[in-house]
Write a protein that holds these residues in place. Structure first.
Motif, PDB file in Angstrom:
ATOM      1  N   GLN A  67      49.917  36.764  48.433  1.00 41.73           N
ATOM      2  CA  GLN A  67      49.390  36.683  47.079  1.00 41.73           C
ATOM      3  C   GLN A  67      48.490  37.886  46.804  1.00 41.73           C
ATOM      4  O   GLN A  67      47.936  38.482  47.719  1.00 41.73           O
ATOM      5  N   GLU A  68      48.363  38.229  45.548  1.00 44.31           N
ATOM      6  CA  GLU A  68      47.468  39.311  45.172  1.00 44.31           C
ATOM      7  C   GLU A  68      46.642  38.914  43.958  1.00 44.31           C
ATOM      8  O   GLU A  68      47.083  38.138  43.119  1.00 44.31           O
ATOM      9  N   THR A  69      45.433  39.419  43.933  1.00 40.97           N
ATOM     10  CA  THR A  69      44.573  39.182  42.775  1.00 40.97           C
ATOM     11  C   THR A  69      45.008  40.128  41.661  1.00 40.97           C
ATOM     12  O   THR A  69      45.028  41.350  41.840  1.00 40.97           O
ATOM     13  N   VAL A  70      45.389  39.548  40.533  1.00 38.62           N
ATOM     14  CA  VAL A  70      45.938  40.349  39.444  1.00 38.62           C
ATOM     15  C   VAL A  70      44.900  40.519  38.337  1.00 38.62           C
ATOM     16  O   VAL A  70      44.301  39.544  37.883  1.00 38.62           O
ATOM     17  N   GLU A  71      44.689  41.762  37.943  1.00 45.22           N
ATOM     18  CA  GLU A  71      43.810  42.069  36.820  1.00 45.22           C
ATOM     19  C   GLU A  71      44.665  42.133  35.565  1.00 45.22           C
ATOM     20  O   GLU A  71      45.688  42.813  35.545  1.00 45.22           O
ATOM     21  N   ASN A  72      44.272  41.384  34.560  1.00 45.76           N
ATOM     22  CA  ASN A  72      45.102  41.270  33.365  1.00 45.76           C
ATOM     23  C   ASN A  72      44.375  41.777  32.125  1.00 45.76           C
ATOM     24  O   ASN A  72      43.145  41.843  32.084  1.00 45.76           O
ATOM     25  N   VAL A  73      45.155  42.101  31.117  1.00 43.89           N
ATOM     26  CA  VAL A  73      44.608  42.526  29.835  1.00 43.89           C
ATOM     27  C   VAL A  73      44.920  41.472  28.779  1.00 43.89           C
ATOM     28  O   VAL A  73      45.736  40.581  28.995  1.00 43.89           O
ATOM     29  N   TYR A  74      44.243  41.569  27.655  1.00 40.59           N
ATOM     30  CA  TYR A  74      44.612  40.788  26.477  1.00 40.59           C
ATOM     31  C   TYR A  74      44.694  41.757  25.304  1.00 40.59           C
ATOM     32  O   TYR A  74      44.148  42.865  25.351  1.00 40.59           O
ATOM     33  N   LEU A  75      45.408  41.362  24.273  1.00 35.48           N
ATOM     34  CA  LEU A  75      45.566  42.203  23.090  1.00 35.48           C
ATOM     35  C   LEU A  75      44.660  41.712  21.974  1.00 35.48           C
ATOM     36  O   LEU A  75      44.611  40.509  21.688  1.00 35.48           O
ATOM     37  N   LYS A  76      43.969  42.632  21.347  1.00 32.77           N
ATOM     38  CA  LYS A  76      43.120  42.309  20.210  1.00 32.77           C
ATOM     39  C   LYS A  76      43.994  42.023  18.992  1.00 32.77           C
ATOM     40  O   LYS A  76      45.162  42.393  18.950  1.00 32.77           O
ATOM     41  N   ASP A  77      43.407  41.387  17.998  1.00 31.39           N
ATOM     42  CA  ASP A  77      44.165  41.043  16.789  1.00 31.39           C
ATOM     43  C   ASP A  77      44.825  42.269  16.163  1.00 31.39           C
ATOM     44  O   ASP A  77      45.988  42.211  15.733  1.00 31.39           O
ATOM     45  N   GLU A  78      44.095  43.374  16.111  1.00 29.08           N
ATOM     46  CA  GLU A  78      44.648  44.579  15.485  1.00 29.08           C
ATOM     47  C   GLU A  78      45.804  45.152  16.298  1.00 29.08           C
ATOM     48  O   GLU A  78      46.720  45.771  15.747  1.00 29.08           O
ATOM     49  N   GLU A  79      45.778  44.950  17.608  1.00 27.69           N
ATOM     50  CA  GLU A  79      46.871  45.431  18.458  1.00 27.69           C
ATOM     51  C   GLU A  79      48.119  44.557  18.298  1.00 27.69           C
ATOM     52  O   GLU A  79      49.244  45.061  18.323  1.00 27.69           O
ATOM     53  N   ILE A  80      47.901  43.262  18.118  1.00 30.35           N
ATOM     54  CA  ILE A  80      49.025  42.359  17.835  1.00 30.35           C
ATOM     55  C   ILE A  80      49.671  42.748  16.506  1.00 30.35           C
ATOM     56  O   ILE A  80      50.897  42.746  16.370  1.00 30.35           O
ATOM     57  N   LEU A  81      48.835  43.105  15.541  1.00 30.37           N
ATOM     58  CA  LEU A  81      49.344  43.530  14.231  1.00 30.37           C
ATOM     59  C   LEU A  81      50.138  44.834  14.353  1.00 30.37           C
ATOM     60  O   LEU A  81      51.146  45.020  13.656  1.00 30.37           O
ATOM     61  N   ASN A 216      41.318  35.554  22.010  1.00 25.41           N
ATOM     62  CA  ASN A 216      40.940  35.804  20.612  1.00 25.41           C
ATOM     63  C   ASN A 216      40.385  34.560  19.945  1.00 25.41           C
ATOM     64  O   ASN A 216      39.436  34.630  19.154  1.00 25.41           O
ATOM     65  N   ALA A 217      40.959  33.399  20.267  1.00 22.87           N
ATOM     66  CA  ALA A 217      40.448  32.140  19.713  1.00 22.87           C
ATOM     67  C   ALA A 217      39.024  31.893  20.194  1.00 22.87           C
ATOM     68  O   ALA A 217      38.150  31.490  19.418  1.00 22.87           O
ATOM     69  N   TYR A 218      38.775  32.154  21.467  1.00 22.92           N
ATOM     70  CA  TYR A 218      37.435  31.964  22.030  1.00 22.92           C
ATOM     71  C   TYR A 218      36.425  32.905  21.371  1.00 22.92           C
ATOM     72  O   TYR A 218      35.307  32.502  21.021  1.00 22.92           O
ATOM     73  N   LEU A 219      36.829  34.169  21.180  1.00 26.97           N
ATOM     74  CA  LEU A 219      35.925  35.151  20.571  1.00 26.97           C
ATOM     75  C   LEU A 219      35.623  34.832  19.109  1.00 26.97           C
ATOM     76  O   LEU A 219      34.604  35.269  18.571  1.00 26.97           O
ATOM     77  N   LYS A 220      36.501  34.053  18.465  1.00 27.97           N
ATOM     78  CA  LYS A 220      36.264  33.636  17.077  1.00 27.97           C
ATOM     79  C   LYS A 220      35.412  32.378  16.995  1.00 27.97           C
ATOM     80  O   LYS A 220      35.135  31.886  15.899  1.00 27.97           O
ATOM     81  N   GLY A 221      35.029  31.847  18.139  1.00 30.20           N
ATOM     82  CA  GLY A 221      34.149  30.683  18.158  1.00 30.20           C
ATOM     83  C   GLY A 221      34.850  29.342  18.146  1.00 30.20           C
ATOM     84  O   GLY A 221      34.210  28.300  17.957  1.00 30.20           O
ATOM     85  N   ILE A 222      36.164  29.330  18.329  1.00 29.23           N
ATOM     86  CA  ILE A 222      36.891  28.051  18.390  1.00 29.23           C
ATOM     87  C   ILE A 222      36.491  27.350  19.676  1.00 29.23           C
ATOM     88  O   ILE A 222      36.494  27.959  20.751  1.00 29.23           O
ATOM     89  N   PRO A 223      36.127  26.076  19.624  1.00 24.86           N
ATOM     90  CA  PRO A 223      35.687  25.357  20.827  1.00 24.86           C
ATOM     91  C   PRO A 223      36.742  25.395  21.931  1.00 24.86           C
ATOM     92  O   PRO A 223      37.946  25.308  21.667  1.00 24.86           O
ATOM     93  N   ILE A 224      36.275  25.529  23.159  1.00 20.14           N
ATOM     94  CA  ILE A 224      37.184  25.640  24.301  1.00 20.14           C
ATOM     95  C   ILE A 224      38.107  24.439  24.387  1.00 20.14           C
ATOM     96  O   ILE A 224      39.299  24.577  24.691  1.00 20.14           O
ATOM     97  N   ILE A 225      37.594  23.242  24.118  1.00 17.17           N
ATOM     98  CA  ILE A 225      38.427  22.039  24.208  1.00 17.17           C
ATOM     99  C   ILE A 225      39.572  22.095  23.202  1.00 17.17           C
ATOM    100  O   ILE A 225      40.692  21.633  23.480  1.00 17.17           O
TER     101      ILE A 225
END
Length: 233
Positions: A67-81, A216-225
């Motif tokens: 197994q390997e520890t994988v470093e991942n990225v996420y895309l910002k809203d503007e990048e998805i656009l 992105n949902a988390y950064l917009k303040g949407i509750p984790i649950i």
């Protein structure tokens, strides 16, 4: 290709050749290869228990990928656009993958659920449209609201046989996805600390869409649950 598989051919030599083949077709991450290895070993173990096979090389310590520890990225809203607006209309296959991936980014559904998505899973509740589906991996029922971009993509495919974008095998999907992200101009470097020389388009995979949605949902303040209910965690 053309390799005849029988129980006694699942040897350590086969394992080395198989792993080499997987890497040659784009399955390069150890963790991804391990999923295939685990399936094969489970199959061979069941065959041995039922008395169908006496080949036990699959139980050797070297029949394993660490197994390997994988470093991942996420895309910002503007990048998805940027992906959504990328012009790949010259290639219908890329167009399908592009639209499917944007749906992933904006709904957070897994690749397996994207593949199994059908129009009956798209429902209207109180004037709003949602994906209402049982996830394949966990069996959780998820209800995910659809924004205007996803609705516009669905409208684009309404006259096709499935009513949704066609999705190739995951390996092909990931390869085509990188081409799309490159065409979209996702050329920022330095998003991965372990590989600072890599451009963003090189770091994107099918799972990046799901991660992007949750982040992105988390950064917009949407509750984790609430995020967990939509993603089926």
């Amino acid at each position: 290709t053309g390799y005849k598989l029988e129980y006694d051919t699942i040897t350590l030599e086969f394992f080395y050749k198989w792993v080499s083949y997987l890497r040659s077709i784009g399955v390069t991450q150890n963790n991804s290869i391990n999923k295939y290895v685990a399936c094969l070993k489970a199959f061979m173990s069941e065959a041995a228990d039922l008395g169908y096979s006496s080949c036990m090389e699959f139980r050797r310590k070297k029949f394993y990928i660490g197994q390997e520890t994988v470093e991942n990225v996420y895309l910002k809203d503007e990048e998805i656009l940027m992906i959504y607006n990328a012009d790949v209309s010259h290639n219908p296959n890329l167009e399908n993958v592009k639209d499917a991936y944007v749906i992933c980014c904006l709904t957070g559904i897994r690749f397996s659920d994207l593949v199994s998505l059908r129009m009956e899973h798209i429902q209207e509740i109180g004037g709003e449209r949602f994906i209402n589906k049982e996830t394949l991996k966990t069996g959780e029922q998820v209800i995910i609201p659809l924004n205007d971009i996803v609705i516009s993509i669905l409208a684009k495919y309404k006259n096709t046989a499935k009513g949704l974008p066609k999705i190739p095998h995951n390996v092909v999907y990931n390869k085509q996805l990188k081409s799309i992200c490159k065409a979209a101009g996702l050329d920022e470097v330095g998003r991965l600390s372990k590989h600072p020389e890599k451009m963003l388009w090189e770091c994107v995979s099918s799972h990046t869409g799901r991660r992007s949605f949750a982040t992105n949902a988390y950064l917009k303040g949407i509750p984790i649950i609430s995020i967990m209910r939509m993603t089926g965690h």
